[in-house]
Motif scaffolding. Sequence first.
Motif, PDB file in Angstrom:
ATOM      1  N   ILE A 104      28.062 -41.335  -2.179  1.00 16.46           N
ATOM      2  CA  ILE A 104      26.807 -42.100  -1.369  1.00 16.46           C
ATOM      3  C   ILE A 104      26.553 -41.311  -0.219  1.00 16.46           C
ATOM      4  O   ILE A 104      27.421 -41.002   0.593  1.00 16.46           O
ATOM      5  N   ILE A 105      25.304 -41.175   0.298  1.00 14.38           N
ATOM      6  CA  ILE A 105      24.763 -40.851   1.162  1.00 14.38           C
ATOM      7  C   ILE A 105      23.620 -41.875   1.908  1.00 14.38           C
ATOM      8  O   ILE A 105      22.799 -42.393   1.421  1.00 14.38           O
ATOM      9  N   ILE A 106      23.968 -42.298   3.184  1.00 15.87           N
ATOM     10  CA  ILE A 106      23.434 -43.224   3.905  1.00 15.87           C
ATOM     11  C   ILE A 106      22.545 -42.454   5.113  1.00 15.87           C
ATOM     12  O   ILE A 106      23.242 -41.883   5.759  1.00 15.87           O
ATOM     13  N   HIS A 107      21.381 -42.458   4.892  1.00 16.50           N
ATOM     14  CA  HIS A 107      20.527 -41.590   5.992  1.00 16.50           C
ATOM     15  C   HIS A 107      19.831 -42.510   6.809  1.00 16.50           C
ATOM     16  O   HIS A 107      19.221 -43.389   6.598  1.00 16.50           O
ATOM     17  N   LEU A 108      19.972 -41.985   8.452  1.00 18.80           N
ATOM     18  CA  LEU A 108      19.574 -42.972   9.296  1.00 18.80           C
ATOM     19  C   LEU A 108      18.507 -42.141  10.038  1.00 18.80           C
ATOM     20  O   LEU A 108      18.312 -40.744  10.234  1.00 18.80           O
ATOM     21  N   GLY A 109      17.679 -42.818  10.763  1.00 14.09           N
ATOM     22  CA  GLY A 109      16.576 -42.251  11.568  1.00 14.09           C
ATOM     23  C   GLY A 109      16.102 -42.913  12.823  1.00 14.09           C
ATOM     24  O   GLY A 109      16.536 -44.151  12.920  1.00 14.09           O
ATOM     25  N   ARG A 110      15.630 -42.383  13.656  1.00 16.18           N
ATOM     26  CA  ARG A 110      14.947 -42.865  14.804  1.00 16.18           C
ATOM     27  C   ARG A 110      13.446 -42.763  14.776  1.00 16.18           C
ATOM     28  O   ARG A 110      12.941 -41.715  14.846  1.00 16.18           O
ATOM     29  N   LEU A 111      12.702 -44.068  14.701  1.00 17.75           N
ATOM     30  CA  LEU A 111      11.288 -43.798  14.479  1.00 17.75           C
ATOM     31  C   LEU A 111      10.714 -43.707  15.844  1.00 17.75           C
ATOM     32  O   LEU A 111      11.258 -43.692  16.717  1.00 17.75           O
TER      33      LEU A 111
END
Length: 410
Positions: free
Chosen positions: A337-344
Amino acid sequence: MGDLQEIIAQVRQILSNRIDLTQRISDEDVRQAIADIIAERSGEQYLSISDKRKIMDGVFQSMRGLDVLQPLLDDPSVTEIMVNGPDNIFYEKAGQLYQSDVHFRDQKRLEDVIQNIVEPINRQVNESTPIVDARLKDGSRVNIVLPPIALSGPTVTIRKFPESPMTIHQLIQLGSITQEVADFLHDLVLAKYNIFISGGTGSGKTTFLNALSNYIPKDERIITIEDSAELQIQGIPNLVRLEARNANMEGKGEITIRDLIKSSLRMRPERIVVGEVRGPEALDMLQAMNTGHDGSLSTGHANSAKDMLSRLETMVLTGADFPIEAIRQQIASAVDIIIHLGRLRDHSRRVLEITEVLQYKNGEIQRNALFCFEEQGEDEKGRIIGVLKRTENAMQQTEKFRAAGLICRI
């Protein structure tokens, strides 16, 4: 305050002449010595209780704390501190960047503070080794770059972490994930799926890894491996924390992440948690995942889940001369599993994608997106409204759920 700054400098000089601060002296003894000098000064010049307190704090912070940075460190709402030479100090609060009105007395004072940071953890930074990663007592992460690499003077970046690590419940309250996603992640960790958390700088990878680690059963043996210790895994008694070490002045004694991963395999771990993979240690991490250490967790810098797979390929290639097909097969069989995070753009940190990694086929690693962030607009304050929505794709690799006696909820 100008007169007080002069008194602080004078008291500091007297203190340096009276006691050897290079020896192991307790903070209490240092404070007592400062109090004695202030009492002597009070006989020569009137000082209010408030002035005495400011002098005490100013001298102590300059000797044992981080000088003008200490108030920013003590402010729980400040999340990052950036020092660009002695005169330019910036900090982040509530996602916004501000310039501080304080500065170091001179570059020499800033350099002294840098040595105060690295010495307690046996790190060295100088002209021959001008870049170092370190940490403070409270776990805050520090990156230091010295001249001549840093053209505007010594550069210090401090990433602060909360005293109490973020929990999944708090992430739900902040809107980073939904309860449905939290339940799914809970089951993934219990079923020992190998999980990579990807994202850009400042996207919250370490924070999310901490939160996810709370789902690890308390009776398991966990080995954590980091370049600079940041993880705050709690409630697991059988926990071994390992930290890499730089080479000494003679170029000896270096302990790399690769060394630690290899050593950890002889410690009977049930799970291995690597704070971040950046280079050839990715191969060792993948091999550990492929040799019976299911449930392992790690993070990496990437712009998307797909990019994380490409980055892993590149990392492995820096340390091994394998055919690209062999590397991709290794990745596909190791990472679940890959959980991708981002800063909007509103500075909020969100989970943008949760993707299942499938088999290697037709020259590519197949992926199956399970959750994707859907933006729905902005509120009156410019904050992004959106939700991590379930896709129509069913999870395909459910064998670990069945082996753990769990039912796949999606």
